[in-house]
Design a protein around this motif. Sequence first.
Motif, PDB file in Angstrom:
ATOM      1  N   GLY B 234     147.041  40.609  43.206  1.00 15.58           N
ATOM      2  CA  GLY B 234     147.812  39.932  43.047  1.00 15.58           C
ATOM      3  C   GLY B 234     148.656  41.265  41.832  1.00 15.58           C
ATOM      4  O   GLY B 234     149.189  41.898  41.692  1.00 15.58           O
ATOM      5  N   ILE B 235     149.880  40.765  40.595  1.00 16.06           N
ATOM      6  CA  ILE B 235     150.158  41.119  39.829  1.00 16.06           C
ATOM      7  C   ILE B 235     150.656  40.653  38.527  1.00 16.06           C
ATOM      8  O   ILE B 235     149.780  39.805  38.036  1.00 16.06           O
ATOM      9  CB  ILE B 235     151.840  40.675  40.092  1.00 16.06           C
ATOM     10  N   ARG B 236     150.589  41.280  37.629  1.00 17.47           N
ATOM     11  CA  ARG B 236     150.649  40.758  36.036  1.00 17.47           C
ATOM     12  C   ARG B 236     152.288  40.141  35.798  1.00 17.47           C
ATOM     13  O   ARG B 236     153.043  41.402  35.508  1.00 17.47           O
ATOM     14  CB  ARG B 236     150.253  42.228  35.139  1.00 17.47           C
ATOM     15  N   LEU B 243     148.368  36.749  38.086  1.00 15.91           N
ATOM     16  CA  LEU B 243     148.521  36.315  39.616  1.00 15.91           C
ATOM     17  C   LEU B 243     147.874  36.827  40.542  1.00 15.91           C
ATOM     18  O   LEU B 243     148.036  37.180  41.540  1.00 15.91           O
ATOM     19  CB  LEU B 243     149.859  35.396  40.241  1.00 15.91           C
ATOM     20  N   LEU B 244     146.698  36.319  41.586  1.00 16.78           N
ATOM     21  CA  LEU B 244     145.677  36.554  41.837  1.00 16.78           C
ATOM     22  C   LEU B 244     145.677  35.879  43.717  1.00 16.78           C
ATOM     23  O   LEU B 244     145.954  34.558  43.847  1.00 16.78           O
ATOM     24  CB  LEU B 244     144.647  36.888  41.688  1.00 16.78           C
ATOM     25  N   ALA B 245     145.638  37.123  44.533  1.00 16.46           N
ATOM     26  CA  ALA B 245     145.567  35.886  45.801  1.00 16.46           C
ATOM     27  C   ALA B 245     144.374  36.164  46.415  1.00 16.46           C
ATOM     28  O   ALA B 245     144.584  38.040  46.738  1.00 16.46           O
ATOM     29  CB  ALA B 245     146.714  36.230  47.004  1.00 16.46           C
ATOM     30  N   GLY B 246     144.020  35.950  46.636  1.00 17.47           N
ATOM     31  CA  GLY B 246     142.322  36.634  47.315  1.00 17.47           C
ATOM     32  C   GLY B 246     141.502  36.084  48.839  1.00 17.47           C
ATOM     33  O   GLY B 246     142.241  35.386  48.763  1.00 17.47           O
ATOM     34  N   PHE B 247     141.145  36.507  50.151  1.00 17.41           N
ATOM     35  CA  PHE B 247     140.568  36.665  50.862  1.00 17.41           C
ATOM     36  C   PHE B 247     139.514  36.656  51.197  1.00 17.41           C
ATOM     37  O   PHE B 247     138.765  37.604  50.986  1.00 17.41           O
ATOM     38  CB  PHE B 247     141.367  37.182  52.660  1.00 17.41           C
ATOM     39  N   ARG B 248     138.761  35.215  51.672  1.00 17.16           N
ATOM     40  CA  ARG B 248     137.446  35.287  51.191  1.00 17.16           C
ATOM     41  C   ARG B 248     136.520  35.496  52.639  1.00 17.16           C
ATOM     42  O   ARG B 248     136.773  34.516  53.640  1.00 17.16           O
ATOM     43  CB  ARG B 248     136.269  34.423  50.005  1.00 17.16           C
ATOM     44  N   ALA B 281     143.348  30.980  45.086  1.00 20.20           N
ATOM     45  CA  ALA B 281     144.560  31.691  44.770  1.00 20.20           C
ATOM     46  C   ALA B 281     144.114  31.244  43.528  1.00 20.20           C
ATOM     47  O   ALA B 281     143.465  30.530  42.909  1.00 20.20           O
ATOM     48  CB  ALA B 281     145.716  30.897  45.205  1.00 20.20           C
ATOM     49  N   THR B 282     144.997  32.834  42.040  1.00 16.37           N
ATOM     50  CA  THR B 282     144.509  32.431  40.673  1.00 16.37           C
ATOM     51  C   THR B 282     144.884  32.567  39.919  1.00 16.37           C
ATOM     52  O   THR B 282     145.769  33.905  40.120  1.00 16.37           O
ATOM     53  CB  THR B 282     143.103  32.802  40.513  1.00 16.37           C
ATOM     54  N   TYR B 283     145.593  32.046  38.958  1.00 17.16           N
ATOM     55  CA  TYR B 283     146.446  31.473  37.899  1.00 17.16           C
ATOM     56  C   TYR B 283     145.629  32.089  36.715  1.00 17.16           C
ATOM     57  O   TYR B 283     144.832  30.430  36.405  1.00 17.16           O
ATOM     58  CB  TYR B 283     147.480  30.702  37.725  1.00 17.16           C
TER      59      TYR B 283
END
Lengths: 217, 462
Positions: B234-236, B243-248, B281-283
Amino acid sequence: MTRLATPLLAALLVAVAPPAGAAAPGPARSALEARSGRLLASVDVAPAFPPELQKQLANGLTNVIALHVALLPDGEERPIAIFGRTIDVLYDVWEETFGVLVKDPQTPLGRRQTFRTYRELRAFLTEARGVDLGPVADLGNGRWVLQTRVEVNPVSKELLERTREFIANPTAAGRGGGPSRSVLGTMASYLLRGADPGADVHLFRSGPFTAGDVERR
Amino acid sequence: MLPLRALLAAALLGGAASAQAPAAQDASPASPAAPEAPRRYVVERVALEGLTRTKPSAVQRHLSVREGQALDEAAVLASRLRLLQLGWFSTVETRVQKGSERGLVVLVFSFTERNTIVVSDLVLGSTGPQPFYGGLGLSDGNFLGQGLALGGAFVYGGPPAGQPLAPSRFAVRGAFFDPDLDAGGLPLVLGLSGVLLRGEELACPDPNCNGFQGRYGDAPRVRYDRLGGELTAGIRPGPFERLLAGFRVERVTSEVQQGAEAAGPLPSIRPGQSLITALAATYDRDTRSDLFLPTDGSRLSVNVTFASPALGGDYEYARLLVQLETDHRLPWGHGLRLQGAAGTVQGEAPFFDRFYAADWAYFTIGPAVGRALELNFSTDSRYDAVLALAGTEYAVPLWSSGGFFHRGYLALGARWTWTAATSRTGRTPASSTPFSADVALRLDTPVGSFNVSTAYALDIFL
């Protein structure tokens, strides 16, 4: 003695109030005199400048010393007059001298002085002379005390805010924001923050006095 | 800390002593001896002292002073405060020394490193189906001296009651996080986490398993294993945001164990082997002033998970969770925290990706007990698709300059938690009341934050 406007008084009340964690006020040696109808105080704040402070004041960077002297009715916490002074101390590593810039009501734009040794500098810093607390007639028949606050390198909340960033890193326990039951707090980084930036605060309080105790000149 | 310069400016401009003070009463004992302003020096070198574990490169990333530039004291102070707030050091001192020739100086940062390995979780508990279970979590906030976060935690329960030959219940989690990835000036963050878990959910006809009269070994159950991980990048966007994106990816194996009586409702999970693949996705926005006892700021977290066979998995569902906390300073240094959360799950989500009411309450009156690392040791296996929570905590600081327990406060909390199986049904009575409360002593120590909670003890006995 000039009465302070209410908003200003409120602000200064905050300024002289003991901060959280500050030690209880220590006794202060002070002298009072009346000159040209004004109440002038000299306060000895030597305990605020212990020998180990020399290393910090000689670090080649500007150290800020904030001094407030407040006149309070005995037994009350609301000052009716206050004197403020800041002293910027800068040791010049090449000149090997201490330069100071003093700002107070007499010289709001500041005046500079230079000291060759730390001993001279300390002698200057430890005794605040000629602190003007207003017309001596305002003392009336009451009992009064002087409270002095010395703060070395105060760090403003605004500056702390500017350097602050996101503080909570994810932990192993949680996923997707869900909680996990634990005896301990789930945030490992709880204790990692909030390091003290190092401001020293010293409070001094005189014994009670009346107008009759003020030396007339 | 006070804005002293602002206050002093006010005092100097409008204060009592200034306007009417006679000129003869100069507070200075001596006249100016050197009226000129101090000279400006150029930083020849930046020296870092006292680093034993922390890599100099990790420190240099946070400095806003550079060699060859004029000495900027504001930048030096800002760098020092920034380094202090990283949490790696107990003191950061700065000084200037003579350089190799006149006009040049060496800027020295002197550090005292602090312990960054802390206990993040300590789990102790007891339920009917699992007479004893416990666990521990450790976390390092400055792993390899590079400012990386590494954490691990486990919970172990052993074989369930009445089934000594059954597989042990346990959960192991690990997480790695780089909060400040140096990638060509871009403010990137990177994380990796993994889970290995073996658990079981009782499937009695009623949540209390009353029909088995304490013989939990005879109860029907679902045994399952989980093995998987999540990669996050993610980025700051700002200093307080991520702001994060992940794959699980997670492999799940489950099996129904018949008991002495017919099973009740089974928790949602596919029988046999299945695969979860999900995008997340996480904010996250965190402006709190402190993590132990915040009295200012807020935290907002929005987490969206989307699982689909189109990603190669067997499950199709969406999960949304929004959490908000705001913190406020009250008179006498007290603090007030307001909390809220709302969540919903749509589709065929496995039970462990739904909401377990007891996780969100201080305590529950009934069989449910908050899970530990997502392991459920109670008899209640009802997981819900809808969550709503509102709560508040009042904090009374008790001390702030102790020794080992260097900070402590009393927390008085109240919380309302509501969950439901679907959006159109009523509340699931996981507890006989949606309200819970807590009186807790929170302690900040060099090895972790302790939460001595009466609600935690109540949850075991109620």
